[in-house]
Design an enzyme around this catalytic site. Structure first.
Site, PDB file in Angstrom:
ATOM      1  CE1 TYR A 144      -3.714   2.495   0.500  1.00  0.00           C
ATOM      2  CE2 TYR A 144      -2.476   3.299   2.392  1.00  0.00           C
ATOM      3  CZ  TYR A 144      -3.510   3.443   1.490  1.00  0.00           C
ATOM      4  OH  TYR A 144      -4.341   4.534   1.572  1.00  0.00           O
ATOM      5  CG  ASP A 239       5.718   3.899   1.090  1.00  0.00           C
ATOM      6  OD1 ASP A 239       5.952   4.465   2.174  1.00  0.00           O
ATOM      7  OD2 ASP A 239       4.579   3.781   0.600  1.00  0.00           O
ATOM      8  CE  LYS A 267       0.687   5.128   8.141  1.00  0.00           C
ATOM      9  NZ  LYS A 267       0.690   4.149   7.101  1.00  0.00           N
TER      10      LYS A 267
HETATM   11  C1  LIG Z   1       0.127   4.698   5.645  1.00  0.00           C
HETATM   12  C2  LIG Z   1       0.928   4.461   4.441  1.00  0.00           C
HETATM   13  C3  LIG Z   1       0.903   5.337   3.340  1.00  0.00           C
HETATM   14  C4  LIG Z   1      -0.090   6.464   3.242  1.00  0.00           C
HETATM   15  O1  LIG Z   1       0.110   7.452   4.194  1.00  0.00           O
HETATM   16  P1  LIG Z   1      -1.112   8.423   4.556  1.00  0.00           P
HETATM   17  O2  LIG Z   1      -0.501   9.430   5.469  1.00  0.00           O
HETATM   18  O3  LIG Z   1      -2.149   7.550   5.192  1.00  0.00           O
HETATM   19  O4  LIG Z   1      -1.598   9.004   3.281  1.00  0.00           O
HETATM   20  C5  LIG Z   1       1.790   5.119   2.307  1.00  0.00           C
HETATM   21  N1  LIG Z   1       2.662   4.110   2.336  1.00  0.00           N
HETATM   22  C6  LIG Z   1       2.718   3.246   3.361  1.00  0.00           C
HETATM   23  C7  LIG Z   1       3.716   2.140   3.345  1.00  0.00           C
HETATM   24  C8  LIG Z   1       1.834   3.372   4.429  1.00  0.00           C
HETATM   25  O5  LIG Z   1       1.849   2.481   5.422  1.00  0.00           O
END
Ligand SMILES: *Cc1c(COP(=O)(O)O)cnc(C)c1O
Length: 435
Positions: A144, A239, A267
């Site tokens: 994701y 990511d 995060k």
């Molecule tokens: C949570 C998440 C996102 C998206 O971040 P948001 O602040 O919710 O838009 C993207 N990549 C990873 C790996 C994530 O866990």
């Protein structure tokens, strides 16, 4: 344990907000029942609007490595807010946070702050495409990267075919530039580079998968991505929205010794406030406006309150170095959960990396999305509710991570394991209550 207030709020919320929630997984759709409306959090604990107390294993899905409402973080945010919550002009806090990021993660020479992980990924992809003058993005099945159109894609009928939309409202051409391959499969990556090499702008990977449940990279997998992308003239984009500052002070790239060209953060970086960031090699980042032609902007980007909370968080992580303790404590939790499952005679597979873990209800080794998907979701739902009733707030989906914070004590870990012993016992018994 009553959930009357949560029920009543949900009834009103459902009239005002689609599904009653502002992000889908919060709705308990995968486990059934009423989502708890939370009123308060402190350290490892949260309280719902009915006054029930839980040991929180969600941690707002990753940001809260220091636990809820860490006083220094709250104080930093309040102090910043008192001086003005937003200016739309540069502030010192942005410089301090950028300095802290580049110090912690040396592959990030230059960094742009945005407001969410989703936004950071979108912008990094635009930049990778501009830099390479190519269009295709390789991503992994079950990963994701936020909810931008092009990434809501699943694999087509064969490897190296066009990605198909997974969501209504996403036109097929939007996902046709996304190639989806299985995680931990270097041969699949090689095949894709073999047929599309010249068209691939970047490989986008969670260095530790966290959104199919936790799946660690197989030995050498991240290296293989580095080698394949470099050989083909594509960029490697990690990511690290979850893994940044969590699996290691320097992110997963430090833990595994693989250096990407671009890194995405979020995060933990915001200390509980909305934030995202992308950064990396200076020659690439310099293509961003206003130093270069690639447009990217944001009214609230580099928000002073988020920057202050994020900086306080990074400073505490640097001074308190909780990662060793988190590793040991989460290791004990993983062992406790495995033992509870063994005692109950329930087949599970536990994946853990640093302070993130997932208990999968499967008898297979979980190494990618296909194996994660063999999990018994009904069992997870019963386990979830068995734990909730015992005061443990787990992620309301099999395919999410449990996050342990620096405020989870050995007693908390013991409490979770005891609850799991009982909840798994119920699952094993044929008389167990269906949820
Ligand atoms: C949570 C998440 C996102 C998206 O971040 P948001 O602040 O919710 O838009 C993207 N990549 C990873 C790996 C994530 O866990």
């Amino acid at each position: 344990m009553t959930d009357a207030q949560s029920r009543s709020l949900l009834a009103e919320a459902a009239r005002l907000i689609p599904g009653g929630v502002n992000s889908p997984v919060r709705a308990f759709g995968a486990v059934g029942g009423t989502p708890r409306f939370l009123a308060r959090g402190s350290g490892s604990r949260v309280w719902d609007v009915d006054g029930n107390e839980y040991v929180d294993c969600v941690g707002s899905w990753g940001p809260l490595i220091l636990g809820h409402a860490r006083p220094e973080v709250v104080e930093a945010a309040c102090e910043a807010a008192r001086l003005g919550t937003t200016f739309g002009a540069p502030t010192e806090g942005e410089v301090l946070l950028a300095r802290a990021i580049t110090k912690a993660i040396p592959s990030i020479e230059s960094v742009r702050l945005v407001n969410s992980g989703t936004e950071a990924v979108m912008s990094a992809i635009r930049l990778a495409r501009a830099y390479t003058e190519r269009t295709k993005v390789v991503k992994f099945e079950g990963a994701y990267h936020g909810h931008s159109d092009g990434l809501l894609a699943r694999a087509g009928s064969g490897l190296a075919t066009l990605g198909l939309p997974t969501c209504p409202g996403v036109p097929p051409p939007w996902t046709a530039e996304t190639v989806v391959v299985p995680y931990n499969d270097p041969d699949a990556v090689e095949t894709v580079f073999g047929s599309l090499g010249e068209e691939i702008a970047c490989v986008l990977a969670e260095p530790v998968a966290g959104n199919m449940g936790v799946v660690p990279p197989a030995e050498g997998f991240l290296d293989s991505l580095r080698t394949a992308s470099e050989k083909a003239g594509a960029l490697l984009v990690f990511d690290e929205v979850i893994t940044g500052f969590r699996v290691h002070a320097g992110g997963a790239q430090a833990a595994y010794g693989v250096t990407p060209d671009l890194t995405i953060l979020g995060k933990i970086l915001g200390g509980g406030f909305p934030i995202g960031a992308f950064g990396g090699r200076r020659d690439i980042m310099d293509m961003l406006a206003p130093s270069g032609p690639v447009y990217q902007a944001g009214t609230l980007s580099g928000n002073p309150v988020a920057c202050a909370a994020g900086l306080a968080t990074l400073r505490l992580l640097e001074s308190e170095t909780p990662h060793g303790m988190l590793e040991r404590r989460t290791g004990r939790l993983a062992d406790g959960l495995r033992k509870a499952a063994r005692d109950a005679g329930v087949s599970v597979w536990v994946n853990r990396v640093a302070s993130m873990l997932t208990l999968f209800f499967t008898d297979q080794i979980v190494s990618n999305y296909a194996t994660a998907a063999t999990s018994d979701l009904k069992r997870y739902a019963r386990f979830f509710h068995g734990m909730l009733a015992r005061g443990v707030y787990l992620p309301p989906s099999q395919f999410e991570a449990i996050f342990v914070s620096a405020t989870h004590s050995d007693e908390d870990v013991g409490f979770i394991c005891e609850a799991a012993q009982a909840a798994l016992g119920e699952i094993a018994s044929p008389q167990g209550q269906p949820c």
